[in-house]
Motif scaffolding. Sequence first.
Motif, PDB file in Angstrom:
ATOM      1  N   GLY A 277       0.779  -1.222   0.000  1.00  0.00           N
ATOM      2  CA  GLY A 277       0.000   0.000   0.000  1.00  0.00           C
ATOM      3  C   GLY A 277       0.814   1.276   0.000  1.00  0.00           C
ATOM      4  O   GLY A 277       0.256   2.367   0.053  1.00  0.00           O
ATOM      5  N   THR A 278       2.133   1.152  -0.078  1.00  0.00           N
ATOM      6  CA  THR A 278       3.019   2.316  -0.065  1.00  0.00           C
ATOM      7  C   THR A 278       3.758   2.421  -1.397  1.00  0.00           C
ATOM      8  O   THR A 278       4.188   1.404  -1.961  1.00  0.00           O
ATOM      9  CB  THR A 278       4.041   2.210   1.073  1.00  0.00           C
ATOM     10  N   PRO A 344       7.169 -10.338  -0.368  1.00  0.00           N
ATOM     11  CA  PRO A 344       5.793 -10.840  -0.502  1.00  0.00           C
ATOM     12  C   PRO A 344       4.744  -9.729  -0.559  1.00  0.00           C
ATOM     13  O   PRO A 344       3.668  -9.929  -1.133  1.00  0.00           O
ATOM     14  CB  PRO A 344       5.615 -11.700   0.757  1.00  0.00           C
ATOM     15  N   GLY A 345       5.044  -8.572   0.012  1.00  0.00           N
ATOM     16  CA  GLY A 345       4.070  -7.489   0.015  1.00  0.00           C
ATOM     17  C   GLY A 345       4.025  -6.667  -1.256  1.00  0.00           C
ATOM     18  O   GLY A 345       3.209  -5.740  -1.359  1.00  0.00           O
ATOM     19  N   ASP A 346       4.866  -6.987  -2.239  1.00  0.00           N
ATOM     20  CA  ASP A 346       4.871  -6.230  -3.492  1.00  0.00           C
ATOM     21  C   ASP A 346       3.584  -6.495  -4.263  1.00  0.00           C
ATOM     22  O   ASP A 346       3.208  -7.657  -4.487  1.00  0.00           O
ATOM     23  CB  ASP A 346       6.077  -6.621  -4.348  1.00  0.00           C
ATOM     24  N   GLU A 347       2.925  -5.426  -4.668  1.00  0.00           N
ATOM     25  CA  GLU A 347       1.650  -5.549  -5.368  1.00  0.00           C
ATOM     26  C   GLU A 347       1.795  -5.346  -6.870  1.00  0.00           C
ATOM     27  O   GLU A 347       1.327  -6.171  -7.658  1.00  0.00           O
ATOM     28  CB  GLU A 347       0.644  -4.545  -4.798  1.00  0.00           C
ATOM     29  N   CYS A 348       2.389  -4.247  -7.282  1.00  0.00           N
ATOM     30  CA  CYS A 348       2.506  -3.989  -8.717  1.00  0.00           C
ATOM     31  C   CYS A 348       3.652  -3.019  -8.975  1.00  0.00           C
ATOM     32  O   CYS A 348       4.150  -2.353  -8.060  1.00  0.00           O
ATOM     33  CB  CYS A 348       1.203  -3.428  -9.288  1.00  0.00           C
ATOM     34  N   LEU A 364      -0.988   8.351  -5.272  1.00  0.00           N
ATOM     35  CA  LEU A 364      -2.299   8.224  -5.902  1.00  0.00           C
ATOM     36  C   LEU A 364      -2.277   7.182  -7.005  1.00  0.00           C
ATOM     37  O   LEU A 364      -3.217   6.386  -7.147  1.00  0.00           O
ATOM     38  CB  LEU A 364      -2.739   9.579  -6.458  1.00  0.00           C
ATOM     39  N   ALA A 365      -1.215   7.152  -7.803  1.00  0.00           N
ATOM     40  CA  ALA A 365      -1.116   6.156  -8.868  1.00  0.00           C
ATOM     41  C   ALA A 365      -1.096   4.744  -8.296  1.00  0.00           C
ATOM     42  O   ALA A 365      -1.766   3.842  -8.810  1.00  0.00           O
ATOM     43  CB  ALA A 365       0.134   6.412  -9.705  1.00  0.00           C
ATOM     44  N   CYS A 366      -0.352   4.538  -7.220  1.00  0.00           N
ATOM     45  CA  CYS A 366      -0.295   3.217  -6.594  1.00  0.00           C
ATOM     46  C   CYS A 366      -1.638   2.836  -5.985  1.00  0.00           C
ATOM     47  O   CYS A 366      -2.053   1.671  -6.034  1.00  0.00           O
ATOM     48  CB  CYS A 366       0.797   3.184  -5.527  1.00  0.00           C
ATOM     49  N   LEU A 407      -6.971  -2.702 -17.114  1.00  0.00           N
ATOM     50  CA  LEU A 407      -7.894  -1.771 -16.466  1.00  0.00           C
ATOM     51  C   LEU A 407      -7.134  -0.716 -15.666  1.00  0.00           C
ATOM     52  O   LEU A 407      -7.441   0.484 -15.738  1.00  0.00           O
ATOM     53  CB  LEU A 407      -8.838  -2.549 -15.543  1.00  0.00           C
ATOM     54  N   ALA A 408      -6.116  -1.139 -14.931  1.00  0.00           N
ATOM     55  CA  ALA A 408      -5.333  -0.189 -14.135  1.00  0.00           C
ATOM     56  C   ALA A 408      -4.622   0.824 -15.028  1.00  0.00           C
ATOM     57  O   ALA A 408      -4.642   2.029 -14.759  1.00  0.00           O
ATOM     58  CB  ALA A 408      -4.320  -0.945 -13.275  1.00  0.00           C
ATOM     59  N   ALA A 409      -3.988   0.349 -16.105  1.00  0.00           N
ATOM     60  CA  ALA A 409      -3.300   1.265 -17.016  1.00  0.00           C
ATOM     61  C   ALA A 409      -4.279   2.224 -17.681  1.00  0.00           C
ATOM     62  O   ALA A 409      -3.990   3.418 -17.832  1.00  0.00           O
ATOM     63  CB  ALA A 409      -2.542   0.460 -18.077  1.00  0.00           C
TER      64      ALA A 409
END
Length: 435
Positions: A277-278, A344-348, A364-366, A407-409
């Motif tokens: 989340g960061t 393990p906490g890496d999202e994207c 905001l982008a994250c 969708l995210a892009a």
Amino acid sequence: MTEVFQRMLSDDDDDDDSPAKCRERRRRRIQMRRFGATLGSGSEPAASHSIKKDSTEDSVAEGKRKRREAETKDLPVAAAGGSPSASSGDSMEQVASEAVPVEARVAEPVFGTMSVAGRARGMEDTIFARASLCRPEINRRRPVHFFAVYDGHGGPHVASLCREKMHVFVEEELMRVGCRVGSESARGSTSTRPEHEQETQAAEGEEWWRRAMKRSFHRMDEVAVSTCVCGLLERDCECHSLEVSLSGSTATVAVLTSEHIIVASCGDSRAVLCRGGTAVPLSCDHKPDRPDELARIEASGGRVFFVNGARVEGILAMSRAIGDQYLKPMVTSEPDVTFTKREPGDECLILASDGLWDVLSNDLACEIASECLREGDPEAIAAVDLNAGPRIEDEGVGALYPSRTVLAAALLTRLALGRKSSDNISVIVVDLKRS
């Protein structure tokens, strides 16, 4: 088989029941039972109904011999060359499956891209993504995935060249280095070494990654400053010299492995990691008014003027780029390289040109990308999916799900347009949970 058995018995119907004949018939019955069991298991080809007594015995003996050879044969050697026989097909398939490294069967990364001209007059951005670019020794023969965003200026010439050649240079440099690290890691003895030796080896491996990426950028810059927009080398074309000198491009390249994220960047495109989340920036914009960049420009004999923002010689709004021959050595192609261990906490991972970052913050982008990638209520996702994106199948899970990375892009791009971004916008989103 019944006809064969009856024919074999009928051959001896007119003979007397001597002990020798009885033993011979009993031996044949045992052979026929074994042959029938072999036919039922499917490990031998079916016999023809016209087979004769002698050929039946030969087939049984041949089948036994082949099975014994298959059991005692060195199967890994057989898998390396030659085609397996029908009787050993199952065994060969199992060996072939075991011979392929586990890493070779790892699923390719899940990613989505979006690139639009936006409110700019022309399109000068390009993007490039390739899964399993190569399997270098430096990564222990495991796949390396390549993602890049190029933001051109003075025309799309250099950005297009980067799209065509940068990944080729990166692949060549990665395959050229790290043989010693790869061979030492392949022995599997790193865990038994002293801790300080492991740390030293890790530092050397990281330094080789950095050198490979920097050499790739330098080679790309040499091609950019010597190739005209007409496609010929500068010395071979008849175009005006300014056609070569006025074009350049940023380059933000991310190399993804199962353990690390290596980012090399020059210019003001950016790579940001979403971790727990960061937002974690993996590159730093090269702006002329950055204290270290300003000192470097002045030390090389250049100046920075503020004309609608800080610009090198009042012209270029970034201090590092590929190309821009007329601004060298003030504008250099030397990239900053970051080496980040995956957690393990890496999202994207988000790579984007300044058309996005000029109007959106990293956080905001994250937040937007993480929300799109998060598993949730299908109705809520459909409400966010403004473009009703296609549904694709995740082969690893076997379930249908919306194309969340696309969708995210798309949402990041539309939000940047809604915030009046005046530049081209290019975005790559890599789902690290599924990669």
